[in-house]
Design an enzyme around this catalytic site. Structure first.
Site, mmCIF file in Angstrom:
data_model
loop_
_atom_site.group_PDB
_atom_site.id
_atom_site.type_symbol
_atom_site.label_atom_id
_atom_site.label_comp_id
_atom_site.label_asym_id
_atom_site.label_seq_id
_atom_site.Cartn_x
_atom_site.Cartn_y
_atom_site.Cartn_z
ATOM 1 N N ASP A 110 82.016 34.567 18.538
ATOM 2 C CA ASP A 110 82.597 35.025 19.789
ATOM 3 C C ASP A 110 83.627 36.122 19.459
ATOM 4 O O ASP A 110 84.089 36.229 18.327
ATOM 5 C CB ASP A 110 83.265 33.806 20.429
ATOM 6 C CG ASP A 110 84.126 34.156 21.600
ATOM 7 O OD1 ASP A 110 83.645 34.865 22.497
ATOM 8 O OD2 ASP A 110 85.304 33.721 21.615
ATOM 9 N N ASP B 105 86.623 37.469 21.877
ATOM 10 C CA ASP B 105 87.999 37.237 22.348
ATOM 11 C C ASP B 105 88.412 35.783 22.095
ATOM 12 O O ASP B 105 87.729 34.846 22.511
ATOM 13 C CB ASP B 105 88.110 37.566 23.836
ATOM 14 C CG ASP B 105 87.726 39.019 24.131
ATOM 15 O OD1 ASP B 105 87.819 39.861 23.220
ATOM 16 O OD2 ASP B 105 87.317 39.295 25.270
#
Ligand SMILES: [Mg+2]
Ligand SMILES: [Zn+2]
Length: 188
Positions: A2, A4
Site C-alpha cells: 500500500d 499511504d
C-alpha cells in the site's frame, strides 16, 4: 505494498505534492524487497480524484516523486498501480463501480499479468483491513503494519476480525524483513 500509511505518512488526502512524505524506513524496505528477489509493487486507491479534490495529474506527480525518492536510495518499484475511482461520487470515468478499488482484486490481477507474479507466494503489506482483505481475495498473504491507520486498526478493530493478519509489524521495513526471512526458511 500500500502507499499511504505504509510507504508514506498517512495525511488524509495527498492533495498537494508537499503533503507527500516517505517514512524514513521506506527506501531500505523497498531495497530489501529488490535484493530478496521479490517484485516491488505498489497498489493504491486514490479516490480523491473521483471526489474532485485534486486532478489525476497530481497522482502521477506524487507517484513520480515516490519513484524518484526510492531510486535516489538505490531502490526501485517494479510496478505501481492506482485506482482513481469511487462507486458513488463524482463524474465518469472516475465515478464507476470498478474492479480495481481495493479490496477488489483488479490492481493486483493487472500486476500479476504484467509482472508474472506468483500470488500464492506473494504478500500484501498495508495499514488497513482492506489491504488484508485484498491479500486474501487474491490468495496472497497479508501483513499489517502499525504505521498509518494500522495501530488504530489493531487497537480498536482487530479483535473482531474473522481472520487475523498473517503477520503484524511495527512498520514496512520490519514487515519486509520478516517476509524475507520466512521465505528463506527451508520447507518442512
Ligand atoms: Mg494505507
Ligand atoms: Zn478502480
Amino acid at each position: 505494498m500500500d502507499r499511504d500509511g505504509t510507504l508514506s505518512h498517512e495525511v488524509g488526502y495527498v492533495n498537494h505534492l508537499s503533503r507527500f512524505r516517505l517514512y524514513p524506513w521506506s527506501v531500505d524496505a523497498v531495497r530489501l524487497v529488490n535484493r530478496a528477489g521479490y517484485a516491488a509493487v505498489v497498489v493504491t486507491n486514490q479516490a480523491g480524484v473521483a471526489r474532485g479534490y485534486y486532478p489525476e495529474s497530481l497522482v502521477h506527480e506524487v507517484n513520480a516523486s515516490l519513484r524518484a525518492s526510492l531510486e535516489g536510495g538505490g531502490a526501485r518499484l517494479d510496478g505501481l498501480f492506482v485506482c482513481l475511482h469511487n462507486p458513488s461520487v463524482g463524474e465518469p470515468p472516475y465515478r464507476q463501480d470498478c474492479d480495481c478499488r481495493k479490496p477488489r482484486p483488479g490492481l493486483v490481477r493487472r500486476a500479476e499479468k504484467e509482472l508474472g507474479l506468483d500470488l500464492a507466494r506473494s504478500w500484501v503489506i498495508g495499514d488497513r483491513h482492506g489491504d488484508l482483505q485484498l491479500a486474501w481475495n487474491v490468495g496472497a498473504r497479508a501483513a499489517l503494519v502499525a504505521s498509518g491507520y494500522g495501530r488504530g486498526e489493531l487497537q480498536h478493530h482487530a479483535a473482531r476480525w474473522p481472520r487475523p493478519p498473517d503477520l503484524v509489524a511495527e512498520h514496512l521495513l520490519e514487515a519486509v524483513e520478516r517476509v524475507v526471512s520466512l521465505g528463506k526458511r527451508p520447507a518442512e
